[in-house]
Design an enzyme around this catalytic site. Structure first.
Site, PDB file in Angstrom:
ATOM      1  N   GLY A 228     147.110  49.776  11.889  1.00 42.08           N
ATOM      2  CA  GLY A 228     146.575  48.474  11.707  1.00 42.08           C
ATOM      3  C   GLY A 228     145.219  48.335  11.441  1.00 42.08           C
ATOM      4  O   GLY A 228     144.647  49.167  11.212  1.00 42.08           O
ATOM      5  N   SER A 229     144.998  47.113  11.953  1.00 36.92           N
ATOM      6  CA  SER A 229     143.473  46.920  11.666  1.00 36.92           C
ATOM      7  C   SER A 229     142.400  47.140  12.732  1.00 36.92           C
ATOM      8  O   SER A 229     142.903  47.720  13.705  1.00 36.92           O
ATOM      9  CB  SER A 229     143.319  45.320  11.734  1.00 36.92           C
ATOM     10  OG  SER A 229     143.207  44.784  12.848  1.00 36.92           O
ATOM     11  N   THR A 230     141.323  47.270  12.216  1.00 38.60           N
ATOM     12  CA  THR A 230     140.361  47.925  13.288  1.00 38.60           C
ATOM     13  C   THR A 230     139.909  46.997  14.398  1.00 38.60           C
ATOM     14  O   THR A 230     139.718  47.472  15.395  1.00 38.60           O
ATOM     15  CB  THR A 230     138.788  48.280  12.325  1.00 38.60           C
ATOM     16  OG1 THR A 230     139.108  49.177  11.417  1.00 38.60           O
ATOM     17  CG2 THR A 230     137.668  48.640  13.250  1.00 38.60           C
ATOM     18  N   ALA A 231     140.088  45.587  14.103  1.00 46.00           N
ATOM     19  CA  ALA A 231     139.898  44.822  15.276  1.00 46.00           C
ATOM     20  C   ALA A 231     140.919  44.934  16.013  1.00 46.00           C
ATOM     21  O   ALA A 231     140.557  45.147  17.561  1.00 46.00           O
ATOM     22  CB  ALA A 231     139.810  43.290  14.693  1.00 46.00           C
ATOM     23  N   THR A 232     142.199  45.058  15.803  1.00 46.43           N
ATOM     24  CA  THR A 232     143.301  45.273  16.775  1.00 46.43           C
ATOM     25  C   THR A 232     143.130  46.501  17.420  1.00 46.43           C
ATOM     26  O   THR A 232     143.416  46.827  18.734  1.00 46.43           O
ATOM     27  CB  THR A 232     144.628  45.149  16.048  1.00 46.43           C
ATOM     28  OG1 THR A 232     144.683  43.642  15.457  1.00 46.43           O
ATOM     29  CG2 THR A 232     145.656  45.118  17.140  1.00 46.43           C
ATOM     30  N   GLY A 233     142.726  47.576  16.697  1.00 47.15           N
ATOM     31  CA  GLY A 233     142.660  49.133  17.261  1.00 47.15           C
ATOM     32  C   GLY A 233     141.457  48.808  18.289  1.00 47.15           C
ATOM     33  O   GLY A 233     142.041  49.443  19.265  1.00 47.15           O
TER      34      GLY A 233
ATOM     35  N   GLU B 240     145.307  54.724  13.581  1.00 47.22           N
ATOM     36  CA  GLU B 240     145.062  54.795  12.190  1.00 47.22           C
ATOM     37  C   GLU B 240     144.801  53.494  11.709  1.00 47.22           C
ATOM     38  O   GLU B 240     145.661  52.679  11.699  1.00 47.22           O
ATOM     39  CB  GLU B 240     146.250  55.352  11.477  1.00 47.22           C
ATOM     40  CG  GLU B 240     146.004  55.795  10.030  1.00 47.22           C
ATOM     41  CD  GLU B 240     146.467  55.008   8.981  1.00 47.22           C
ATOM     42  OE1 GLU B 240     145.669  54.058   8.589  1.00 47.22           O
ATOM     43  OE2 GLU B 240     147.695  55.160   8.663  1.00 47.22           O
TER      44      GLU B 240
ATOM     45  N   CYS C 176     146.678  51.282   3.908  1.00 50.93           N
ATOM     46  CA  CYS C 176     145.598  51.400   4.161  1.00 50.93           C
ATOM     47  C   CYS C 176     144.830  52.515   3.389  1.00 50.93           C
ATOM     48  O   CYS C 176     143.504  52.438   3.319  1.00 50.93           O
ATOM     49  CB  CYS C 176     145.609  52.038   5.710  1.00 50.93           C
ATOM     50  SG  CYS C 176     146.602  50.831   6.943  1.00 50.93           S
TER      51      CYS C 176
END
Length: 493
Positions: free
Chosen positions: A233-238, A255, A301
């Site tokens: 998913g998104s970098t922010a959520t990661g 990822e 992605c």
């Protein structure tokens, strides 16, 4: 149910009935699911709670020791039978995926995704991972083998909900872990359907799915009953997941977002456009570039999201890509002729629309698209190619995750490499050239987890895949992917 009794749902209606729940006007126990192409209600997804998550984790922990104790060959055999069950239910799975996610049946879309579920499951089951002798010198005998981690918490996205779920669950199960899987709220029914089919074969408790809300999602990274997190998913959520996982030192595979660059070299396209054979050859390369960017209508992605083209062939590439784009029909996914569909949700439509507007307002040249029908029932954004765009424009520097490709002009290869590498992302990238050796030399200078030559996003279940920079860490696929869902175990002496 045992593998011998598993027949699989035979119709779309059977599959939907197995996973959809009764409507709840309050939204407490059920959530309305609409087709992003038509706005039609297709079913209702369950809304589960933290109590449901606790139950699923307990079941996974109970089932894990017995699952791990099975011989590796037995786990692999069950995974192969699970892949067969997916194959038997392929058409209804693809139809449900198309209606919930929006992607067409044909092209690199719904049927392709269900086929990938089979391929990745079979590869996870057949990849050889033997204990390794590290040292054997007569005095020291050291070996390295891999043991199960325990319970894997898998958190998936809405763009490839079935396929990426399999990327997470198949290797995890192969290595003796059990899995608690949380799908995106945008594509819950698709993942429930996939798990329904897989669980016709797998033992009870080995694979569970929690269709929870954000509260459930926030709890998974911190829960002491989860031993590893796999997230796409998104970098922010990661980043939030990594923070939560730190409290219990969970293993992580992340990822995350990408803004993949493609670099076209001068020899990739011919310049004599009066020659029909040159035009045909150019269009073949352009079609490969197009699908590198527009696979799943750009909602990938590792899609090509910014294309760098040299001055000498810039106009030729723009013309060829525009010609190819005009041949790709977009529409409702269940209509067989279509190969491009809607964006999956309104939020993503608005992101793409905003970025394209900023590009147009800056003076960039529209080759095609950029004119959505805001009154249409679905979230359709037209195939959009933007030329003569500043390298600092937000459409270039931010991930659009939709059917809009900026084409950036460059004068020198060093300039192109600088622009490709300067962003803090590094999932995939590509180099396009008629000389493979030259392309590989350029690829060595590109900062990304994977660099493809004359292709983009061509993931392979045998080849490790993972990002660098803010695109995440950890590897999936192949032998390395199996190792990343297991614990290394060294015996020395």
């Amino acid at each position: 149910m045992t593998a011998d009794s598993a027949t699989g749902p035979t119709t779309y209606e059977d599959l939907l009935a197995a996973v959809s729940v009764p409507a709840d006007p309050t939204g407490t126990t059920a959530r309305e699911v609409r087709d992003p192409a038509t706005g039609e209600v297709i079913g209702h997804a369950p809304v589960q709670t933290v109590d449901d998550l606790e139950r699923d984790i307990a079941a996974a922990r109970t089932a894990q020791p017995a699952w791990a104790a099975r011989p590796d060959s037995e786990r692999c055999d069950l995974l192969l039978k699970a892949a067969d069950a997916v194959e038997a239910a392929a058409e209804p799975l693809a139809a449900l995926l198309s209606r919930e996610q929006g992607k067409p049946l044909n092209g690199p879309n719904a049927r392709f995704e269900v086929g990938a579920c089979q391929a990745w499951t079979r590869t996870a089951a057949t990849t050889v991972l033997e204990p390794e002798v590290l040292v054997d010198d007569g005095e020291t005998y050291a070996t390295l083998s891999y043991k199960p981690i325990g319970v894997v918490g898998a958190i998936g996205p809405w763009n490839w909900p079935m396929m990426i779920s399999v990327w997470q669950l198949a290797p995890s199960l192969r290595m003796g872990n059990t899995v608690v899987l949380k799908p995106s709220a945008n594509t819950t029914l698709s993942v429930l359907a996939l798990v329904h089919v897989l669980n016709q074969v797998l033992p009870e408790g080995v694979l569970t799915v929690i269709a929870g809300d954000r509260q459930v999602g926030r709890l998974i990274p911190t829960h002491p009953g989860i031993d590893k997190i796999m997230f796409t998913g998104s970098t922010a959520t990661g980043k939030k997941i990594a923070e939560g996982a730190a409290s219990t030192v969970k293993r992580l595979t992340l990822e995350l977002g990408g803004n993949d660059a493609g670099i076209v070299l001068e020899d990739a396209f011919g310049t004599d456009t009066s020659d029909p054979e040159v035009v045909a050859a150019n269009d073949k390369v352009a079609a490969d570039i197009f699908w590198g960017a527009f696979i799943n209508t750009g909602q990938t992605c590792a899609a090509l999201k910014r294309l760098y083209v040299p001055d000498a062939i810039y106009d030729v590439v723009c013309e060829s890509l525009t010609r190819v784009a005009g041949q790709m029909p977009m529409g409702v996914g269940l209509e067989e002729q279509n190969v491009l569909g809607p964006l999956q949700n309104r939020n993503q439509f608005d992101i793409v629309d905003d970025l394209v507007k900023k590009a147009v307002d800056s003076g960039a040249r529209v080759l095609c698209g950029a004119d959505p029908d805001y009154d249409a029932p679905g979230f359709f954004y037209p195939t959009t190619l933007i030329a003569d765009i500043d390298p600092d424009n937000p459409l270039v520097t931010e991930e659009q995750f939709g059917p809009a490709l900026p084409i950036i002009r460059y004068s020198t290869l060093d300039e192109a490499l600088h622009e490709a590498n300067r962003l803090n992302v590094g999932l995939g990238s590509s180099v396009w050239s008629s000389d493979r050796a030259t392309a590989r030399e350029v690829a060595e200078r590109v900062e990304a987890g994977t660099v493809w030559i004359n292709a983009h996003g061509a993931v392979d279940p045998r080849v490790p895949f993972g990002g660098i920079k803010a695109s995440g860490y950890g590897l999936e696929f192949g032998v390395e992917g199996l190792k990343h869902v297991a614990l290394p175990h060294v015996i020395n002496g």
